[in-house]
Design a protein around this motif. Structure first.
Motif, PDB file in Angstrom:
ATOM      1  N   CYS A   1       0.827  -1.220   0.000  1.00 13.82           N
ATOM      2  CA  CYS A   1       0.000   0.000   0.000  1.00 13.82           C
ATOM      3  C   CYS A   1       0.852   1.256   0.000  1.00 13.82           C
ATOM      4  O   CYS A   1       0.453   2.280  -0.568  1.00 13.82           O
ATOM      5  CB  CYS A   1      -0.952  -0.010   1.203  1.00 13.82           C
ATOM      6  SG  CYS A   1      -2.267  -1.243   1.076  1.00 13.82           S
ATOM      7  N   CYS A   2       2.047   1.190   0.608  1.00 10.70           N
ATOM      8  CA  CYS A   2       2.944   2.350   0.618  1.00 10.70           C
ATOM      9  C   CYS A   2       3.825   2.397  -0.629  1.00 10.70           C
ATOM     10  O   CYS A   2       4.732   3.238  -0.717  1.00 10.70           O
ATOM     11  CB  CYS A   2       3.801   2.341   1.884  1.00 10.70           C
ATOM     12  SG  CYS A   2       2.871   2.683   3.385  1.00 10.70           S
ATOM     13  N   GLY A   3       3.567   1.512  -1.563  1.00 12.11           N
ATOM     14  CA  GLY A   3       4.264   1.532  -2.842  1.00 12.11           C
ATOM     15  C   GLY A   3       3.319   1.147  -3.960  1.00 12.11           C
ATOM     16  O   GLY A   3       3.702   0.502  -4.924  1.00 12.11           O
ATOM     17  N   SER A   4       2.069   1.562  -3.810  1.00 15.77           N
ATOM     18  CA  SER A   4       1.010   1.154  -4.738  1.00 15.77           C
ATOM     19  C   SER A   4       0.740   2.224  -5.777  1.00 15.77           C
ATOM     20  O   SER A   4       0.257   3.311  -5.455  1.00 15.77           O
ATOM     21  CB  SER A   4      -0.275   0.843  -3.973  1.00 15.77           C
ATOM     22  OG  SER A   4      -1.344   0.635  -4.866  1.00 15.77           O
ATOM     23  N   ASN A   5       1.013   1.908  -7.014  1.00 15.41           N
ATOM     24  CA  ASN A   5       0.705   2.835  -8.094  1.00 15.41           C
ATOM     25  C   ASN A   5      -0.803   3.038  -8.216  1.00 15.41           C
ATOM     26  O   ASN A   5      -1.284   4.156  -8.437  1.00 15.41           O
ATOM     27  CB  ASN A   5       1.274   2.313  -9.409  1.00 15.41           C
ATOM     28  CG  ASN A   5       1.234   3.351 -10.513  1.00 15.41           C
ATOM     29  OD1 ASN A   5       1.764   4.441 -10.370  1.00 15.41           O
ATOM     30  ND2 ASN A   5       0.584   3.017 -11.604  1.00 15.41           N
TER      31      ASN A   5
ATOM     32  N   ALA B   1      13.534   3.802  -2.591  1.00 19.05           N
ATOM     33  CA  ALA B   1      13.314   4.291  -3.952  1.00 19.05           C
ATOM     34  C   ALA B   1      11.913   3.958  -4.438  1.00 19.05           C
ATOM     35  O   ALA B   1      11.228   4.799  -5.036  1.00 19.05           O
ATOM     36  CB  ALA B   1      14.359   3.683  -4.890  1.00 19.05           C
ATOM     37  N   LEU B   2      11.464   2.716  -4.183  1.00 19.68           N
ATOM     38  CA  LEU B   2      10.134   2.298  -4.616  1.00 19.68           C
ATOM     39  C   LEU B   2       9.062   3.149  -3.942  1.00 19.68           C
ATOM     40  O   LEU B   2       8.103   3.610  -4.591  1.00 19.68           O
ATOM     41  CB  LEU B   2       9.915   0.821  -4.284  1.00 19.68           C
ATOM     42  CG  LEU B   2       8.510   0.261  -4.554  1.00 19.68           C
ATOM     43  CD1 LEU B   2       8.143   0.381  -6.026  1.00 19.68           C
ATOM     44  CD2 LEU B   2       8.413  -1.192  -4.083  1.00 19.68           C
ATOM     45  N   ALA B   3       9.202   3.379  -2.650  1.00 18.70           N
ATOM     46  CA  ALA B   3       8.195   4.150  -1.913  1.00 18.70           C
ATOM     47  C   ALA B   3       8.078   5.573  -2.448  1.00 18.70           C
ATOM     48  O   ALA B   3       6.973   6.078  -2.691  1.00 18.70           O
ATOM     49  CB  ALA B   3       8.538   4.166  -0.426  1.00 18.70           C
ATOM     50  N   VAL B   4       9.205   6.245  -2.658  1.00 21.67           N
ATOM     51  CA  VAL B   4       9.183   7.627  -3.120  1.00 21.67           C
ATOM     52  C   VAL B   4       8.711   7.699  -4.571  1.00 21.67           C
ATOM     53  O   VAL B   4       7.951   8.593  -4.949  1.00 21.67           O
ATOM     54  CB  VAL B   4      10.576   8.274  -2.953  1.00 21.67           C
ATOM     55  CG1 VAL B   4      10.627   9.640  -3.617  1.00 21.67           C
ATOM     56  CG2 VAL B   4      10.911   8.405  -1.477  1.00 21.67           C
TER      57      VAL B   4
ATOM     58  N   ASP C   1      -3.782  16.740  -3.036  1.00 19.85           N
ATOM     59  CA  ASP C   1      -2.584  17.573  -3.180  1.00 19.85           C
ATOM     60  C   ASP C   1      -1.770  17.658  -1.892  1.00 19.85           C
ATOM     61  O   ASP C   1      -0.874  18.501  -1.774  1.00 19.85           O
ATOM     62  CB  ASP C   1      -2.960  18.975  -3.658  1.00 19.85           C
ATOM     63  CG  ASP C   1      -3.878  19.707  -2.672  1.00 19.85           C
ATOM     64  OD1 ASP C   1      -4.260  19.107  -1.642  1.00 19.85           O
ATOM     65  OD2 ASP C   1      -4.222  20.879  -2.929  1.00 19.85           O
ATOM     66  N   GLY C   2      -2.068  16.793  -0.935  1.00 21.48           N
ATOM     67  CA  GLY C   2      -1.311  16.794   0.315  1.00 21.48           C
ATOM     68  C   GLY C   2      -0.161  15.805   0.267  1.00 21.48           C
ATOM     69  O   GLY C   2       0.353  15.461  -0.800  1.00 21.48           O
ATOM     70  N   TYR C   3       0.268  15.327   1.436  1.00 20.79           N
ATOM     71  CA  TYR C   3       1.393  14.394   1.489  1.00 20.79           C
ATOM     72  C   TYR C   3       0.944  13.037   2.020  1.00 20.79           C
ATOM     73  O   TYR C   3      -0.060  12.923   2.728  1.00 20.79           O
ATOM     74  CB  TYR C   3       2.537  14.955   2.343  1.00 20.79           C
ATOM     75  CG  TYR C   3       2.205  15.160   3.805  1.00 20.79           C
ATOM     76  CD1 TYR C   3       2.380  14.138   4.739  1.00 20.79           C
ATOM     77  CD2 TYR C   3       1.722  16.380   4.266  1.00 20.79           C
ATOM     78  CE1 TYR C   3       2.073  14.323   6.081  1.00 20.79           C
ATOM     79  CE2 TYR C   3       1.417  16.581   5.598  1.00 20.79           C
ATOM     80  CZ  TYR C   3       1.594  15.550   6.501  1.00 20.79           C
ATOM     81  OH  TYR C   3       1.283  15.736   7.823  1.00 20.79           O
ATOM     82  N   VAL C   4       1.704  12.021   1.669  1.00 25.80           N
ATOM     83  CA  VAL C   4       1.445  10.647   2.108  1.00 25.80           C
ATOM     84  C   VAL C   4       2.526  10.243   3.088  1.00 25.80           C
ATOM     85  O   VAL C   4       3.727  10.403   2.816  1.00 25.80           O
ATOM     86  CB  VAL C   4       1.417   9.666   0.922  1.00 25.80           C
ATOM     87  CG1 VAL C   4       1.306   8.220   1.413  1.00 25.80           C
ATOM     88  CG2 VAL C   4       0.259   9.989  -0.020  1.00 25.80           C
ATOM     89  N   VAL C   5       2.122   9.724   4.237  1.00 29.58           N
ATOM     90  CA  VAL C   5       3.059   9.232   5.239  1.00 29.58           C
ATOM     91  C   VAL C   5       2.886   7.726   5.371  1.00 29.58           C
ATOM     92  O   VAL C   5       1.770   7.208   5.301  1.00 29.58           O
ATOM     93  CB  VAL C   5       2.839   9.928   6.607  1.00 29.58           C
ATOM     94  CG1 VAL C   5       1.412   9.764   7.106  1.00 29.58           C
ATOM     95  CG2 VAL C   5       3.826   9.406   7.654  1.00 29.58           C
ATOM     96  N   SER C   6       3.994   7.019   5.519  1.00 25.12           N
ATOM     97  CA  SER C   6       3.916   5.570   5.704  1.00 25.12           C
ATOM     98  C   SER C   6       3.442   5.242   7.104  1.00 25.12           C
ATOM     99  O   SER C   6       3.667   6.021   8.048  1.00 25.12           O
ATOM    100  CB  SER C   6       5.292   4.938   5.489  1.00 25.12           C
ATOM    101  OG  SER C   6       6.149   5.212   6.600  1.00 25.12           O
ATOM    102  N   ASP C   7       2.767   4.113   7.254  1.00 20.99           N
ATOM    103  CA  ASP C   7       2.559   3.614   8.610  1.00 20.99           C
ATOM    104  C   ASP C   7       3.933   3.288   9.183  1.00 20.99           C
ATOM    105  O   ASP C   7       4.921   3.112   8.457  1.00 20.99           O
ATOM    106  CB  ASP C   7       1.640   2.387   8.610  1.00 20.99           C
ATOM    107  CG  ASP C   7       0.875   2.251   9.914  1.00 20.99           C
ATOM    108  OD1 ASP C   7       1.334   2.791  10.939  1.00 20.99           O
ATOM    109  OD2 ASP C   7      -0.187   1.609   9.916  1.00 20.99           O
TER     110      ASP C   7
END
Length: 880
Positions: A250-254, A298-301, A268-274
């Motif tokens: 989910c934290c690397g889901s296109n 790299a994958l997450a960003v 338009d906000g930011y995503v934070v990982s659990d």
């Protein structure tokens, strides 16, 4: 010539003044990003231009360090405020989120969000003035949890607003709006919608599970609340979940982070990982998506995770850029989203420019806020059953027995992710205050579950330090018990909540440690459980043998061991406790495992006119990824949904006395109380009700408040009614798709008065894609004032096997005095009355639609006792 010279002098003076003003401006704002008059985007871009790659990456971790050369202070992004500001000193504690859901009160949710953000702002500015910028001291909050409580076994379901996407969306939107405020330039705080998406257990396998759903279930159940949070509430942060969805983390889901969140919804906000979710990308026996931390970062960003709760980005993301695995522009993209949030919170502007900065600290735990917490607790209580008008109880009774493991448990008031309250009013305490002239007998009656005793503070007469009762306490102004103690004293009991002051005067940071030494002496021979309930971390030794150690506890938890003790025999004990954040607590606790709790309870019940049984669950055994494995409980989740056997035995023994009994449930998830439904005349559901919970319960029991809460979840009869826990298919789940007979249905709740519905008005025909106006009149026809929750459901005239039985599309909580009538209006949009096809598409086609309005669901196969008094009207309209 003189005129020309004079003109030249004027021009020269003007140039000098302009140059001087330019120099002054340059001195005032060394960098453009410091100028509050510039647009946020320009300031963010300028700030990022000043940073090295390593500095950029350092700001993408939750505990971002200071960049002194740019004047950027340290900032910790991690804060919690699920039902009150958590882990940051004393705060107003509201009922747990599931209790808020039970209020069915949208405007109340906005008020709660406003109060919580008031306290959050006041605390933050106090911390900054004290130069404290650590964890739980910022303005970015990882709340609310708007996952769907699809299965009652999920231990974290208590954090949600229930099983229905529409209810969850309405409550979440209003809560977020209250948190983030309404200023056109500055956010009050930033809320975070979590956990995106398709996430609701099991806890023990969340780091490795890969879930799949149909497009229909995704769009009909799992996404609507998130879409509402983004499109309606403008939530500025989203937290991605631990698990995989359709093979992508989910934290690397296109699909989730790009296609849906940003492209489809325009987030338009930011995503934070659990927290530490990115470690699951490569660590053994987890997702297996990356070979190491560099690839994971790299994958997450690349996919859209901007902020890491954890330590993966720094320094691994720097390595990923240097190795060409991810482009630095993706780092800049993520950082720009993060810094924009900080600018919009006013963190780089003078306080006088930010309207939220003048909220006084005195609002924290103020009388106004306490009253709202108490009101919420009252509104959250659901009267499940009331046969023979058992309730309200008579205040003139001479004796009452208050029995059960939750009758006097302060922890059960709070649930998880809680703040530290000034008040902890248990049912026992409140009933004593309510009945000053009656004999109020109390007994635990049973443990919360087999093998899980109620732990209480070890009294001073069981502790010895030389000639003193208690333990020797050595207090240090560091985390490691180093150097000479700041002071040494005798502590008669170890039961500390060090707020608002820390134990050491003048302590600049929140870091300190204590070493307690002495002897433990048992009053009786037997098996004991001994524990330390504490924040942060520590170690426990007996006769110099380490029994347990722990660290990084973000909210107080209990660590324990079991041992045999002999009466009068002394055991040397040493406790080393350290604290690093703002909620320091330490309690030395124990329980005699062989104690006969049942007999005492029965004897007290026999000599009482009425018995109030306080049973249910506890946040010590249901919650987030816990080490607890008991019969019926599994690592924070539940494997059975019935009452634990120890409590069921107590209930049956008390009921056999043939006394008037009221069962009060305190829990975070649905309970299959089938035996109680058959044999106990009155049952009240109160959830984890917050710091005034006991008072609210007593007000309901004795008629000082007329209950009107509604169940935000279905109460099933057995786990046999439930599909596989790991299946996210919605077939036979929640009231919308369940084909069986519930014990108590979603939306159920009784009252001490009666309501009549009349004059349901709506068009007989409506054009496609037009709103449908609906009105109904509600009258209080009973003998008491009270609230009614008007519920509007829709059902389509279709025969699809996977279609909802009916769906909630509107609700209003209204107050009516005796004989009063109010007209309630709804406007149903095309999106609300549309069907979701098996392909996940919105379908609006000609045909008939039924609407059902009343105080409960329509067409129930079974009616809980008293539900026959609740009316539902039905009317059909045709789409053309």
């Amino acid at each position: 010539m003189k005129k020309l010279l004079k003109l030249c002098n004027v021009i020269l003076l003007a140039l000098l003044l302009q140059l001087d003003m330019g120099c002054m401006a340059k001195k005032e704002y060394e960098y453009k990003f410091q100028n509050p008059k510039l647009e946020v985007t320009e300031r963010v871009n300028d700030l990022i231009d000043q940073m090295t790659l390593a500095e950029k990456v350092s700001q993408m971790r939750y505990d971002a360090p200071a960049i002194d050369r740019l004047g950027i202070p340290a900032y910790n992004w991690w804060n919690e405020c699920l039902h009150g500001v958590a882990r940051a000193g004393e705060a107003t504690v509201f009922p747990q989120a599931i209790g808020m859901g039970a209020t069915f009160d949208k405007s109340l949710m906005f008020e709660i969000g406003t109060v919580i953000s008031d306290e959050a702002r006041a605390k933050h500015h106090r911390f900054v003035k004290e130069n404290k910028r650590g964890i739980y001291q910022g303005l970015t909050f990882w709340t609310p949890n708007i996952n769907i409580f699809r299965d009652p076994r999920w231990g974290r379901g208590q954090e949600t607003y229930g099983e229905d996407p529409y209810l969850t969306g309405r409550m979440g939107v209003n809560f977020i709006k209250g948190l983030q405020g309404d200023d056109p330039k500055y956010f009050k705080v930033i809320a975070t919608a979590k956990h995106f998406a398709v996430h609701s257990g099991p806890e023990k396998s969340r780091h490795e599970d890969n879930y799949h759903t149909s497009d229909k279930d995704l769009k009909e159940t799992y996404l609507p609340a998130f879409e509402a949070a983004i499109k309606e509430a403008n939530v500025q942060s989203v937290m991605c979940a631990y698990n995989r969805y359709r093979d992508e983390a989910c934290c690397g889901s296109n699909l989730l982070l790009n296609d849906i969140l940003r492209k489809e919804w325009g987030f338009d906000g930011y995503v934070v990982s659990d927290c530490w979710a990115l470690n699951d990308f490569w660590e053994p026996n987890k997702h297996g998506l990356s070979k190491d931390a560099t690839e994971a970062s790299a994958l997450a960003v690349e996919r859209g995770t901007d902020l890491n709760c954890g330590n993966v980005f720094d320094p691994n993301l720097t390595d990923a850029v240097l190795k060409g695995i991810v482009d630095e522009t993706k780092v800049d993209r993520a950082l720009s989203r993060l810094m924009e949030a900080r600018f919009k919170l006013g963190m780089f502007d003078p306080d006088q420019m930010v309207p939220w900065s003048d909220i006084p600290y005195e609002v924290v735990g103020s009388e106004k806020h306490y009253k709202l917490s108490e009101k919420t607790a009252r509104e959250s209580i659901v009267l499940l059953k009331d046969e023979k008008q058992t309730l309200p109880l008579d205040k003139n009774i001479s004796s009452i027995a208050v029995i059960g493991p939750n009758a006097n448990s302060k922890q059960v008031l709070l649930g998880n992710y809680h703040g530290t309250p000034h008040n902890r009013i248990t049912p026992l305490k409140a009933i004593k205050e309510k009945l000053p002239n009656a004999q109020v007998h109390y007994a635990k009656g049973s443990n919360i579950a087999e093998g899980w005793p109620l732990l209480e503070s070890i009294p001073s007469n069981a502790l010895k330090n030389g000639s003193n009762h208690g333990l020797k306490g050595e207090y240090f102004d560091n985390q490691k018990w180093e150097g000479t103690p700041k002071f040494t004293r005798n502590d008669s009991v170890i039961d500390f909540i060090w707020m608002p002051k820390k134990p050491i005067d003048g302590l600049v940071s929140d870091e300190f440690s204590v070493k307690w030494t002495g002897q433990l002496i048992a009053p009786k021979t037997g098996k004991y459980r001994i524990g330390l309930r504490a924040s942060s971390g520590g170690k426990f030794y007996v006769n110099d043998t380490l029994k347990f150690e722990f660290s990084d506890d973000h909210e107080p938890k209990t660590r324990y061991f079991d041992t045999d003790l002999v009466q009068g025999e002394a055991k040397d004990i040493r406790i080393e406790f350290f604290n690093y954040h703002t909620d320091p607590q330490a309690q030395l606790v124990w329980a005699h495992m062989d104690e006969d709790l049942l007999s005492t309870a029965i004897e007290l019940a026999k000599k009482s006119e009425v018995v109030v049984l306080c049973l249910g669950l506890s946040p010590d055994i249901e919650g987030e990824e816990m080490p607890v494995v008991l019969e019926g409980f599994d690592k924070g989740d539940r494997s059975e949904i019935s009452l634990p056997k120890s409590q069921l035995r107590l209930m049956k023994e008390v009921a056999a006395l043939d006394k008037p009994i009221v069962l009060v449930l305190m829990n975070g998830s649905a309970l299959a109380v089938n035996w109680a439904d058959e044999h106990i005349p009155a049952i009240v559901e109160s959830w984890y009700p917050g710091e005034f919970g006991g008072k609210a319960i007593a007000d309901v029991l004795f008629g000082d408040y007329n209950p009107a809460g509604r169940l935000p979840v279905t109460f099933y009869k057995s786990t046999e009614d439930l599909p596989d826990f790991k299946s996210y298919d919605m077939t036979n789940r929640t009231y919308k798709y369940f084909k069986g007979e519930p014990l108590y249905p979603f939306g159920h709740g009784l009252s001490y008065t009666n309501f009549t519905y009349d004059h349901l008005e709506m068009p007989n025909e409506i054009k496609l894609n037009e709103d449908i106006p609906i009105t109904v009149e509600v009258t209080n026809t009973g003998k008491r004032e009270g609230d009614e929750v008007v519920q509007l459901y829709i059902s389509h005239n279709v025969h699809d096997e996977d279609a909802p039985v009916h769906s909630l599309v509107g609700f209003e909580r209204i107050s009516l005095s005796v004989g009063e009538t109010k007209k309630v209006s709804f406007k149903i949009t095309p999106k609300q009355y549309a069907r979701i096809t098996s392909e996940g598409k919105i379908d609006i086609t000609p045909g008939s639609i039924q609407f059902h309005v009343g105080g409960k669901q329509p067409n129930l196969k079974t009616n809980p006792k008293g539900a026959e008094l609740i009316q539902v009207l039905t009317k059909t309209t045709t789409l053309k």
